[in-house]
Design an enzyme around this catalytic site. Sequence first.
Site, short mmCIF file in Angstrom:
data_model
loop_
_atom_site.label_atom_id
_atom_site.label_comp_id
_atom_site.label_asym_id
_atom_site.label_seq_id
_atom_site.Cartn_x
_atom_site.Cartn_y
_atom_site.Cartn_z
N HIS A 188 0.82 -1.21 0.00
CA HIS A 188 0.00 0.00 0.00
C HIS A 188 0.85 1.26 0.00
CE1 HIS A 188 0.84 0.77 4.28
NE2 HIS A 188 0.68 -0.54 4.48
N CYS A 245 2.86 -4.66 6.85
CA CYS A 245 2.62 -4.63 5.41
C CYS A 245 3.82 -4.07 4.67
CB CYS A 245 1.37 -3.79 5.12
SG CYS A 245 -0.14 -4.49 5.77
#
Length: 425
Positions: A384, A400
């Site tokens: 992301h 992440c």
Amino acid sequence: MFVRSILALSLSCIFAGSAFAAPTAEKQLTPKKISSPAPVQDPIDPLEIDSNASSAVNDTATSAAQISQQEQNDLNKASQTLQNLEKSEDKNADIAVSPIETPASSPITTKPSTTTTPSVPAEKASWTLDGMNNAEWYENIGKGQFPVYARAHVMLNNAHASPGAIDGSSGMNTLKAIASFQQMNGIKPTGVLTQETWDALIAKQGNKPAFVEYTITDADLKGPYAKSIPHDYALQAKMPGLYYTRVTEMLGEKFHMDEAFLKKINPKATFNKVGEKIIVTNIRNELPEDIHLIVAHKGAKQLYLFNSKNQMIASFPATIGSTDTPSPTGTYKVTGVAKNPWYSYSPSNFIQGKNLKPLSLPPGPNAPVGNIWIGLSKKSFGIHGTPNPSAISKTASHGCIRLTNWDANDLGKKVRAGVTVKFLE
């Protein structure tokens, strides 16, 4: 030296649209959840993590991607390429210093190279449009913020070796981008900006200038913009959108630039007048089509893309997990892409401020996951963007793979569900 360890420790995405066709500001976002036709894994809960080690092991075992023998062979070849990159890197050299040996009795100077002679030394070159476009390589550039690095950053970006936020400075992200470019172009991958590397960058760039003049439009100033983004998630949850807060922030992301650097090269600009002309980067926003394999290297804080011929085709600096919330291990698959995802905060994962209840934060470039989410088959983990592009690979994430918004958007535009993602230590 840590900045020399692009792959010594071990192996985290990109902005869509053309260089000047990119949206000038975030479109109006409405506070309703966005549905996506793609099968996206947990776009609303990107930071959810397993509650204990045993469940993490079980989850990893059940959600790790089933890959074919050919895919495993591809992974092995990619790993070998990265191991060779590690072995080749000159870990003792300062960034951009010429590898040519200098006698001990001779002091190192900034004498220009006889093969490519700039009009003035790099440290004295001007930060004007012509000064940066005409900056040339010479021996022993050294560390610092120079026009020659600014030009190199743009050329590296356009050659798919992202330096992160373009700021004209030497450093770890610059080193990693140079080494990746060298690997992709048949040059010994040292991370040193040699004459050979510079010439290859110039050849790739062609006649395209690194910097151009841009005219600020009415749409640039219209926004929407937020007055500020509060730190408290509870206050963020009440906002219509986590928009940009100022024109320079938006323009910096649009042109892949560090915001302070944008202001540095435009010292007289007000950034609040339609028709005002400013200097910006002349960058690309397109990745190659054939993305076959993604390798997230935790130690190097870098994301590498390989095509179906096992050739490295792109790389990006990345923030991949942290000690408290490590990223997963193993091999997974991309499940889908969600643009402008809502972000779901849960105090069971981590506590932000005094927020002890779940919250839903609206989309926007200043959202915790930026403005794009690339889901993985590992539940609640993905690739992301970020509200802080200049901090990429210099901070930690909640497990992440965090990239600049433009890198994440660029990747999201080309990656397809089913692409293999491998985490390496």
